[in-house]
Design a protein around this motif. Structure first.
Motif, short mmCIF file in Angstrom:
data_model
loop_
_atom_site.label_atom_id
_atom_site.label_comp_id
_atom_site.label_asym_id
_atom_site.label_seq_id
_atom_site.Cartn_x
_atom_site.Cartn_y
_atom_site.Cartn_z
N ARG B 9 0.84 -1.18 0.00
CA ARG B 9 0.00 0.00 0.00
C ARG B 9 0.89 1.24 0.00
O ARG B 9 1.76 1.42 0.85
N PHE B 11 0.67 5.42 -0.03
CA PHE B 11 -0.18 6.59 0.14
C PHE B 11 0.40 7.74 -0.65
O PHE B 11 1.61 7.88 -0.75
N ARG B 49 -5.56 -2.59 8.39
CA ARG B 49 -6.67 -1.91 7.74
C ARG B 49 -6.94 -2.46 6.34
O ARG B 49 -8.08 -2.47 5.88
N SER B 52 -8.78 -5.79 6.88
CA SER B 52 -10.15 -5.66 7.37
C SER B 52 -11.01 -4.84 6.41
O SER B 52 -12.06 -4.35 6.80
N THR B 53 -10.57 -4.67 5.18
CA THR B 53 -11.31 -4.04 4.06
C THR B 53 -11.44 -2.53 4.17
O THR B 53 -12.16 -1.92 3.39
N LEU B 54 -10.76 -1.90 5.13
CA LEU B 54 -10.91 -0.45 5.25
C LEU B 54 -10.04 0.30 4.25
O LEU B 54 -10.30 1.46 3.94
N LEU B 55 -8.99 -0.35 3.77
CA LEU B 55 -8.11 0.26 2.78
C LEU B 55 -7.98 -0.71 1.61
O LEU B 55 -7.86 -1.91 1.83
N THR B 56 -8.00 -0.18 0.41
CA THR B 56 -7.77 -1.03 -0.74
C THR B 56 -6.26 -1.14 -0.97
O THR B 56 -5.58 -0.13 -1.03
N VAL B 74 -17.49 -7.79 1.55
CA VAL B 74 -18.60 -7.91 2.49
C VAL B 74 -18.52 -9.26 3.23
O VAL B 74 -18.79 -9.35 4.43
N ARG B 77 -16.07 -8.85 5.94
CA ARG B 77 -16.61 -8.05 7.06
C ARG B 77 -17.55 -8.87 7.93
O ARG B 77 -17.65 -8.65 9.14
N TYR B 82 -12.88 -6.13 14.35
CA TYR B 82 -11.74 -5.23 14.20
C TYR B 82 -11.80 -4.18 15.30
O TYR B 82 -12.81 -3.50 15.45
N PRO B 84 -10.02 -0.85 16.25
CA PRO B 84 -9.04 0.11 15.74
C PRO B 84 -8.17 0.68 16.86
O PRO B 84 -8.48 0.58 18.04
N GLY B 87 -9.56 4.27 19.14
CA GLY B 87 -10.89 4.44 19.72
C GLY B 87 -11.98 4.35 18.66
O GLY B 87 -11.70 4.49 17.47
N SER B 88 -13.21 4.10 19.12
CA SER B 88 -14.29 3.89 18.15
C SER B 88 -15.65 4.24 18.71
O SER B 88 -16.66 3.72 18.27
#
Ligand SMILES: Nc1ncnc2c1ncn2[C@@H]1O[C@H](COP(=O)(O)OP(=O)(O)O)[C@@H](O)[C@H]1O
Ligand SMILES: [Mg+2]
Lengths: 258, 328
Positions: B9, B11, B49, B52-56, B74, B77, B82, B84, B87-88
Motif C-alpha cells: 500500500r 499513500f 486496515r 479488514s477491508t478499510l483500505l484497498t 462484504v 466483514r 476489528y 481500531p 478508539g471507536s
C-alpha cells in the motif's frame, strides 16, 4: 439496507436528543426567522404591491410571500452543515467501526439523512404553524406541498454535505467550501431579493439554478395555485436534487475511506 | 485463516508517495495468536486496515476467513472483528447504545444481542456501567468498550490494533487473559499489533517483526530468540560508544555489535566465559566501563540485530526516520 438505515437513524436520533441545547436551537431557529424577517420586509412588499407586480415579488400577502422563502432557507441552512458532525464521527473512529460491519454503506448514509430530514420537517411544520397563528393564510395542500419540497431539499443538501465531509475529512476544508457554495445558491434562488429586479444575465443564471424553481414552486403553492406549471417544475427540481444528492453521496460513501 | 501474497500500500502525500507496506506475504492458521511487532510507522496498522477491508491494497492479494479480499469484502466483514487503534466510540452515546447499534449492524438477533452484551460487560469488567455515556468513562474503560464492540458478533477472526495502549497494568493483564480465552475456548484466531516487547512475547504464538513496511523476521518468540545463538553482553561506556565498538569489533568471536544510547552490545557464544576478555580489551584501550551486563537474548536484541535499531527507543527512531524520509 432498510435495516441499516433504521439502525443508523435510531442511533443518530438518540445522540441528537441528548443535546438539549441543540434541541432548543432547532426549535428556536424557525421562530427567530419569523420574528426578524417578517416585520422587516413587510413595508417593502406593500410598496411593491402598490406599484403593481411588474417589478418585484409576486402579488400576495406578505406572509404568503416570505414564509415559503423562509422555509426554503431553513431547508438549506438546516441541512448544509451536517457534514461537520460526520467529520467528528470520522475522527472518533465511529465511522470506521461501522464500516467494518457488513452494513450497507448506503444505509449508513441514509440513516443520517433521514434523521436530518425528520428534524427539518418538524422545524418546517413548526414555522408554518406559528406563522398561521401570526396571521398567515395558506391552503392546507399548498402548505403540505411546500413542506414536502423543503424535505426533498433537505435530503439533497444533507446527503451532499455528508459527501463533502467524507471526502474532505477536515472542518478547515469543509467550512470554506460551504461558504463558497451557499451565498450564490441563496442569491440566485430569489429567496432574499426578487430575481425580477435582476439584469438579464443574472436572471438567465438564476433560471439555471434548480433552487430557484423550488422557491418559485413553494410561493405558487402557498398562494394556492396548485394548477400552476411552476409547481410542477419546482417539484421536479426538488426530486432531481434529492436523487442527485443521494447518488453523489452514495458514490463517495462506497469508496474506501482513505 | 489468512493467506497474504505480496500485499502493498502506497499513500499519496503532499511530500510524495509514502510506501507504508512494501509487499508483505504471510499466513495465519486457525486458532493462532499472531503478533505484529514493530516500531511506530512500521506499517502494522496499514496492514490490518487492508486485511479488514478499510483500505484497498495498491498491490497484491489476500484471502481472509475464506473470502477474497478484493472480490468479496462484504464476506470478509461478516466474519471478522476489528478493534481500531485510536478508539471507536461516540462521546454522547451510552455503552449499551453503542453495543446494541454495533450488534444490529452485524445482524445479531435482538435477544442474542442482549445476552451477548451482558456477557461482554461482565468479562471486560464493565458491568453496571451500561447506561453511562462513553465521555464519562476512564480511558481504560473506553478501551475495553472498543474491544467489546469488536467482539459483539463472536467473530472467528479478530484484528486488534495496539489493544493494550491506554490500559492500566491490571486491565492489561486481564485483557491478555481474555485474548487467550478467546483462542482456547472460542477457537478464535487473533491478529494483533503491538510495539510492546513484553506483549508480543507473552501473548503471541507467532511473531512477525515488521520494519519500514516489510516483515523482517517471523517465528515463535522462542524461535526468534534462538536466532541469536549465544548471549548478549552490554557495556555502559558513556560517551565512548564508537571507540568501544571499534575495539570490540577487532576481537574474535564477537558478533552483531550495536550501539544503544550509552551502551555497546555484543553477541558472544557463552557470556560467562567470553565477557571478561572483552572487558579487559576495553580496559587496555583506556575506555572506562561504568557497568557490564550478560543477558539471554530478548526480542529487542533480535530486532536490534535485524535492523540495527532498538525497539525500546523506537519512538525516537520512527520520528527521525519520518523527518528524513528515505534514510535507513
Ligand atoms: N492515510 C495515510 N496517508 C499518508 N500516509 C499514511 C497514512 N496512513 C499511514 N501512513 C504512513 O504509513 C506509514 C505506516 O503507518 P502505520 O501503518 O500507521 O504504522 P504503524 O501502525 O506500524 O505505526 C507511516 O509512515 C505513516 O505515516
Ligand atoms: Mg499503528
Amino acid at each position: 439496507m432498510l435495516h441499516d438505515t433504521l439502525t443508523t437513524f435510531r442511533y443518530q436520533m438518540r445522540l441528537l436528543l441528548r443535546e438539549p441545547i441543540w434541541i432548543a436551537i432547532a426549535l428556536f431557529q424557525p421562530l427567530l426567522y419569523l420574528a426578524l424577517f417578517a416585520p422587516l420586509l413587510k413595508p417593502l412588499v406593500e410598496a411593491q404591491a402598490a406599484q403593481g407586480a411588474q417589478g418585484g415579488f409576486p402579488t400576495g400577502d406578505a406572509w404568503q410571500i416570505f414564509v415559503p422563502g423562509l422555509l426554503i432557507q431553513l431547508g438549506i441552512f438546516g441541512s448544509m452543515f451536517v457534514g461537520f458532525s460526520l467529520i467528528a464521527e470520522i475522527r472518533s473512529g465511529v465511522i470506521e467501526r461501522m464500516r467494518v460491519t457488513p452494513a450497507s454503506r448506503l444505509g449508513l448514509l441514509l440513516g443520517r439523512v433521514m434523521r436530518d430530514t425528520v428534524v427539518l420537517l418538524l422545524q418546517a411544520s413548526l414555522l408554518t404553524g406559528v406563522a398561521v397563528i401570526f396571521g398567515l393564510r395558506v391552503p392546507v395542500t399548498g402548505a403540505l406541498i411546500t413542506i414536502v419540497i423543503v424535505g426533498l431539499l433537505g435530503v439533497s443538501l444533507s446527503a451532499l454535505s455528508y459527501a463533502a465531509g467524507m471526502w474532505l475529512k477536515s472542518e478547515d476544508a469543509l467550512a470554506p467550501l460551504l461558504n463558497m457554495v451557499s451565498v450564490p445558491v441563496l442569491l440566485l434562488s430569489g429567496i432574499l431579493l426578487p430575481m425580477t429586479l435582476a439584469p438579464k444575465w443574472l436572471r438567465t443564471l438564476s433560471a439555471a439554478n434548480p433552487f430557484r424553481h423550488v422557491v418559485d414552486a413553494a410561493r405558487v403553492a402557498f398562494l394556492g395555485n396548485t394548477g400552476d406549471e411552476a409547481l410542477l417544475w419546482g417539484l421536479l427540481s426538488a426530486v432531481l436534487l434529492a436523487v442527485g444528492g443521494v447518488v453523489v453521496a452514495n458514490r463517495v460513501f462506497q469508496r474506501e475511506s482513505a | 485463516m489468512i493467506a497474504v501474497d505480496q500485499l502493498r500500500r502506497t499513500f499519496q502525500s503532499k511530500t510524495g508517495p509514502v510506501e507504508a507496506v512494501r509487499g508483505v506475504s504471510f499466513a495465519v492458521a486457525a486458532g493462532e495468536i499472531v503478533g505484529f511487532l514493530g516500531p511506530n510507522g512500521a506499517g502494522k496498522t496499514t496492514t490490518q486496515r487492508m486485511l479488514s477491508t478499510l483500505l484497498t491494497p495498491t498491490g497484491g492479494n489476500a484471502t481472509v476467513a475464506g473470502c477474497d479480499l478484493r472480490k468479496d469484502p462484504v464476506g470478509v466483514r461478516r466474519k471478522i472483528g476489528y478493534v481500531p487503534q485510536g478508539g471507536s466510540t461516540n462521546p454522547l452515546a451510552s455503552i449499551v447504545e453503542e453495543l446494541r447499534t454495533q450488534a444490529a449492524l452485524h445482524r445479531v438477533p435482538r435477544a442474542d444481542a442482549e445476552a451477548r452484551i451482558d456477557e461482554l460487560l461482565l468479562s471486560l469488567d464493565l458491568q453496571g456501567l451500561g447506561a453511562r455515556l462513553t465521555q464519562t468513562l476512564s480511558g481504560s474503560q473506553r478501551r475495553r468498550l472498543d474491544i467489546a464492540l469488536g467482539l459483539i458478533h463472536r467473530p472467528k477472526l479478530i484484528f486488534l490494533d495496539e489493544p493494550s495502549t491506554g490500559l492500566d497494568p491490571h486491565s492489561r493483564a486481564n485483557l491478555w487473559n481474555h485474548i487467550r480465552h478467546l483462542r482456547d475456548h472460542d477457537g478464535a484466531t487473533i491478529v494483533l499489533t503491538t510495539h510492546y516487547l513484553d506483549e508480543a512475547d507473552a501473548l503471541s504464538d507467532r511473531i512477525l517483526i515488521m520494519d519500514h513496511g516489510q516483515i523482517v523476521a517471523e517465528g515463535s518468540p522462542q524461535q526468534l530468540k534462538r536466532r541469536i545463538s549465544g548471549d548478549v553482553v552490554t557495556f555502559d561506556v558513556k560517551d565512548h560508544q564508537d571507540a568501544a565498538k571499534a575495539v570490540l569489533g577487532a576481537l574474535a568471536g564477537v558478533r552483531d555489535l550495536s550501539i544503544v544510547d550509552s551502551t555497546v552490545r555484543a553477541v558472544v557464544d557463552q557470556g560467562s566465559v567470553d565477557a571478561l576478555p572483552l572487558m579487559r580489551a576495553l580496559d587496555a584501550a583506556g575506555i572506562p566501563v561504568a557497568a557490564m551486563k550478560v543477558t539471554q537474548p530478548s526480542l529487542d536484541d533480535v530486532f536490534l540485530t535485524l535492523t540495527g535499531r532498538s525497539l525500546r527507543d523506537s519512538d525516537t527512531a520512527a520520528s527521525s526516520a519520518a523527518a528524513a524520509p528515505g534514510a535507513n
